[in-house]
Write a protein that holds these residues in place. Structure first.
Motif, PDB file in Angstrom:
ATOM      1  N   UNK A   1       0.806  -1.218   0.000  1.00 56.82           N
ATOM      2  CA  UNK A   1       0.000   0.000   0.000  1.00 56.82           C
ATOM      3  C   UNK A   1       0.845   1.278   0.000  1.00 56.82           C
ATOM      4  N   UNK A   2       2.092   1.188   0.470  1.00 57.72           N
ATOM      5  CA  UNK A   2       2.926   2.385   0.598  1.00 57.72           C
ATOM      6  C   UNK A   2       3.118   3.118  -0.730  1.00 57.72           C
ATOM      7  N   UNK A   3       3.467   2.465  -1.842  1.00 60.79           N
ATOM      8  CA  UNK A   3       3.636   3.208  -3.101  1.00 60.79           C
ATOM      9  C   UNK A   3       2.365   3.921  -3.536  1.00 60.79           C
ATOM     10  N   UNK A   4       1.199   3.275  -3.304  1.00 56.41           N
ATOM     11  CA  UNK A   4      -0.073   3.905  -3.678  1.00 56.41           C
ATOM     12  C   UNK A   4      -0.290   5.170  -2.848  1.00 56.41           C
ATOM     13  N   UNK A   5       0.004   5.073  -1.549  1.00 54.42           N
ATOM     14  CA  UNK A   5      -0.132   6.234  -0.682  1.00 54.42           C
ATOM     15  C   UNK A   5       0.815   7.355  -1.074  1.00 54.42           C
ATOM     16  N   UNK A   6       2.051   7.011  -1.451  1.00 51.57           N
ATOM     17  CA  UNK A   6       3.035   8.013  -1.855  1.00 51.57           C
ATOM     18  C   UNK A   6       2.572   8.739  -3.117  1.00 51.57           C
ATOM     19  N   UNK A   7       2.048   7.971  -4.087  1.00 55.40           N
ATOM     20  CA  UNK A   7       1.554   8.574  -5.330  1.00 55.40           C
ATOM     21  C   UNK A   7       0.395   9.528  -5.031  1.00 55.40           C
ATOM     22  N   UNK A   8      -0.515   9.106  -4.143  1.00 49.45           N
ATOM     23  CA  UNK A   8      -1.658   9.957  -3.806  1.00 49.45           C
ATOM     24  C   UNK A   8      -1.202  11.257  -3.136  1.00 49.45           C
ATOM     25  N   UNK A   9      -0.276  11.152  -2.171  1.00 48.14           N
ATOM     26  CA  UNK A   9       0.207  12.336  -1.466  1.00 48.14           C
ATOM     27  C   UNK A   9       0.911  13.289  -2.428  1.00 48.14           C
ATOM     28  N   UNK A  10       1.760  12.719  -3.324  1.00 50.58           N
ATOM     29  CA  UNK A  10       2.464  13.563  -4.294  1.00 50.58           C
ATOM     30  C   UNK A  10       1.479  14.252  -5.233  1.00 50.58           C
ATOM     31  N   UNK A  11       0.466  13.514  -5.678  1.00 50.91           N
ATOM     32  CA  UNK A  11      -0.558  14.081  -6.568  1.00 50.91           C
ATOM     33  C   UNK A  11      -1.303  15.222  -5.886  1.00 50.91           C
ATOM     34  N   UNK A  12      -1.625  15.026  -4.616  1.00 47.36           N
ATOM     35  CA  UNK A  12      -2.380  16.047  -3.885  1.00 47.36           C
ATOM     36  C   UNK A  12      -1.525  17.283  -3.617  1.00 47.36           C
ATOM     37  N   UNK A  13      -0.237  17.082  -3.311  1.00 46.28           N
ATOM     38  CA  UNK A  13       0.640  18.223  -3.063  1.00 46.28           C
ATOM     39  C   UNK A  13       0.824  19.074  -4.313  1.00 46.28           C
TER      40      UNK A  13
ATOM     41  N   UNK B   1     -10.273  19.130   2.295  1.00 47.05           N
ATOM     42  CA  UNK B   1      -9.764  18.529   3.534  1.00 47.05           C
ATOM     43  C   UNK B   1     -10.588  17.307   3.933  1.00 47.05           C
ATOM     44  N   UNK B   2     -11.909  17.386   3.736  1.00 45.31           N
ATOM     45  CA  UNK B   2     -12.778  16.258   4.074  1.00 45.31           C
ATOM     46  C   UNK B   2     -12.487  15.044   3.198  1.00 45.31           C
ATOM     47  N   UNK B   3     -12.225  15.288   1.919  1.00 49.25           N
ATOM     48  CA  UNK B   3     -11.899  14.187   1.023  1.00 49.25           C
ATOM     49  C   UNK B   3     -10.571  13.540   1.391  1.00 49.25           C
ATOM     50  N   UNK B   4      -9.612  14.370   1.799  1.00 49.90           N
ATOM     51  CA  UNK B   4      -8.322  13.818   2.232  1.00 49.90           C
ATOM     52  C   UNK B   4      -8.476  12.954   3.484  1.00 49.90           C
ATOM     53  N   UNK B   5      -9.332  13.391   4.408  1.00 43.57           N
ATOM     54  CA  UNK B   5      -9.583  12.586   5.607  1.00 43.57           C
ATOM     55  C   UNK B   5     -10.232  11.263   5.233  1.00 43.57           C
ATOM     56  N   UNK B   6     -11.182  11.311   4.307  1.00 44.21           N
ATOM     57  CA  UNK B   6     -11.839  10.081   3.863  1.00 44.21           C
ATOM     58  C   UNK B   6     -10.838   9.140   3.205  1.00 44.21           C
ATOM     59  N   UNK B   7      -9.915   9.697   2.428  1.00 43.14           N
ATOM     60  CA  UNK B   7      -8.873   8.876   1.801  1.00 43.14           C
ATOM     61  C   UNK B   7      -8.007   8.202   2.865  1.00 43.14           C
ATOM     62  N   UNK B   8      -7.640   8.970   3.877  1.00 47.62           N
ATOM     63  CA  UNK B   8      -6.820   8.405   4.952  1.00 47.62           C
ATOM     64  C   UNK B   8      -7.528   7.290   5.694  1.00 47.62           C
ATOM     65  N   UNK B   9      -8.811   7.508   5.993  1.00 41.33           N
ATOM     66  CA  UNK B   9      -9.595   6.462   6.662  1.00 41.33           C
ATOM     67  C   UNK B   9      -9.722   5.236   5.762  1.00 41.33           C
ATOM     68  N   UNK B  10      -9.886   5.481   4.469  1.00 40.93           N
ATOM     69  CA  UNK B  10      -9.976   4.364   3.523  1.00 40.93           C
ATOM     70  C   UNK B  10      -8.710   3.530   3.492  1.00 40.93           C
ATOM     71  N   UNK B  11      -7.548   4.198   3.510  1.00 39.37           N
ATOM     72  CA  UNK B  11      -6.281   3.473   3.551  1.00 39.37           C
ATOM     73  C   UNK B  11      -6.160   2.657   4.839  1.00 39.37           C
ATOM     74  N   UNK B  12      -6.587   3.227   5.951  1.00 38.08           N
ATOM     75  CA  UNK B  12      -6.515   2.516   7.226  1.00 38.08           C
ATOM     76  C   UNK B  12      -7.404   1.275   7.217  1.00 38.08           C
TER      77      UNK B  12
END
Length: 333
Positions: free
Chosen positions: A93-105, A112-123
């Motif tokens: 899951x780490x590479x997928x998370x890195x790609x998402x964070x880089x894309x968002x930055x 902000x709400x969508x980012x929280x939902x993404x984080x909860x989804x990863x968890x």
């Protein structure tokens, strides 16, 4: 087997997202098929790898079922293996998370709400996959091998075929990637192809493939006698079914052969082959390929039925319009 519960949701989502951007009449049908294409590379890669290795004989050491007597023993078995599975899932899951964070930055596209939902989804994904893979790895694989071996040595050996088909029929419900595909198909086609119909079709296909796998494990018949005619039939059917069913059919084959198949059905065939003194590498391996084949044919047969039903409805509509036209002409006279 490379198209599992981690890759399938993202691959399907990418296809649907690209189709939404296109928005033309063929976008819906072209959004499926990516999962099937992602299976071609690993097949070719392993075959190329086989060109450089010529093992004289293959050995297999059966995984032993742990003897547990109390709930504490069960908890201990899972506790020992849990960190290993957690490390593997985290690495996936780490590479997928890195790609998402880089894309968002870079784009700052989400709120902000969508980012929280993404984080909860990863968890949720991390916890669910760790528990799921740990359960099937520790419990299903050893039990499948022992069940296959014990049934193969009994006088009721032929019962392996119907038992395997029943297991294959119900194991579809436990494949997480299949449910994702079914829901995406229903959503993209506006329920013209319902999730229930897709699920039933895949259950029938997987049941047939497991029955064939049991026959292979008991008789040693070459997989070529099943794979080659099967794919020829699938390619012939693709000339007659609606275009949207072709991509869905080939995707369903890759999706059906997920972690439940590899951790239960494959050990089941290995146990049968080992008990009967067969060649594990040629008689047992290939069950995943069979599971990936039969849904192609089953879904396309459903596509043929859909086309026949569509043409019948169109013909009835035309007949009804013709009758109304005749009545109007007679009334005008």
């Amino acid at each position: 087997m490379t198209t599992g519960p981690i890759t399938v949701p993202f691959i399907i989502a990418i296809g649907v997202g690209l189709a939404m951007v296109r928005g033309d009449k063929d976008a819906a049908s072209d959004s499926f098929g990516l999962v099937a294409l992602c299976s071609i590379g690993p097949i070719l890669a392993v075959m190329v790898l086989g060109c450089f290795f010529s093992p004289e004989e293959a050995t297999y050491e059966q995984v032993q079922v742990a003897y547990v007597y109390t709930m504490a023993d069960v908890v201990r078995e899972f506790t020992v293996e849990l960190p290993s599975y957690a490390t593997k899932v985290f690495g996936a899951l780490l590479p997928i998370g890195v790609v998402f964070v880089a894309f968002e930055l870079v784009t700052k596209r989400f709120t902000a709400r969508q980012n929280v939902r993404m984080g909860i989804g990863f968890a949720y994904t991390f916890i669910g996959l760790v528990l799921f893979l740990c359960g099937v790895g520790i419990g299903f694989a050893p039990v499948g091998a022992q069940l296959g071996g014990q049934l193969a040595l009994s006088e009721w050996r032929w019962m392996l075929i119907p038992i395997g088909m029943v297991i294959g029929y119900f194991i579809v419900k436990a494949e997480p990637a299949i449910q994702i595909l079914n829901n995406q198909v229903a959503e993209v086609t506006n329920d013209a192809i319902s999730a229930a119909a897709m699920n039933r079709c895949l259950q029938i296909g997987v049941a047939a493939s497991v029955g064939l796998a049991m026959v292979r494990a008991m008789t040693g018949v070459s997989i070529y006698w099943i794979i080659i005619p099967g794919y020829i039939a699938a390619l012939v059917l693709s000339r007659f079914v609606p275009k949207v069913f072709i991509g869905i059919a080939f995707d369903s084959g890759g999706v059906a052969s997920g972690p439940m198949t590899s951790t239960f059905l494959l050990p089941l065939c290995i146990g049968v082959s080992e008990a009967l003194g067969g060649n594990i590498m040629t008689d047992a391996f290939g069950v995943v390929a069979l599971v990936a084949l039969t849904p192609l044919i089953a879904v396309q047969i459903m596509g043929l039925a859909y086309r026949v039903k569509e043409k019948r409805a169109e013909r009835e509509t035309n007949d009804s319009l013709s009758d109304e036209t005749i009545e109007l002409e007679e009334a005008s006279k």
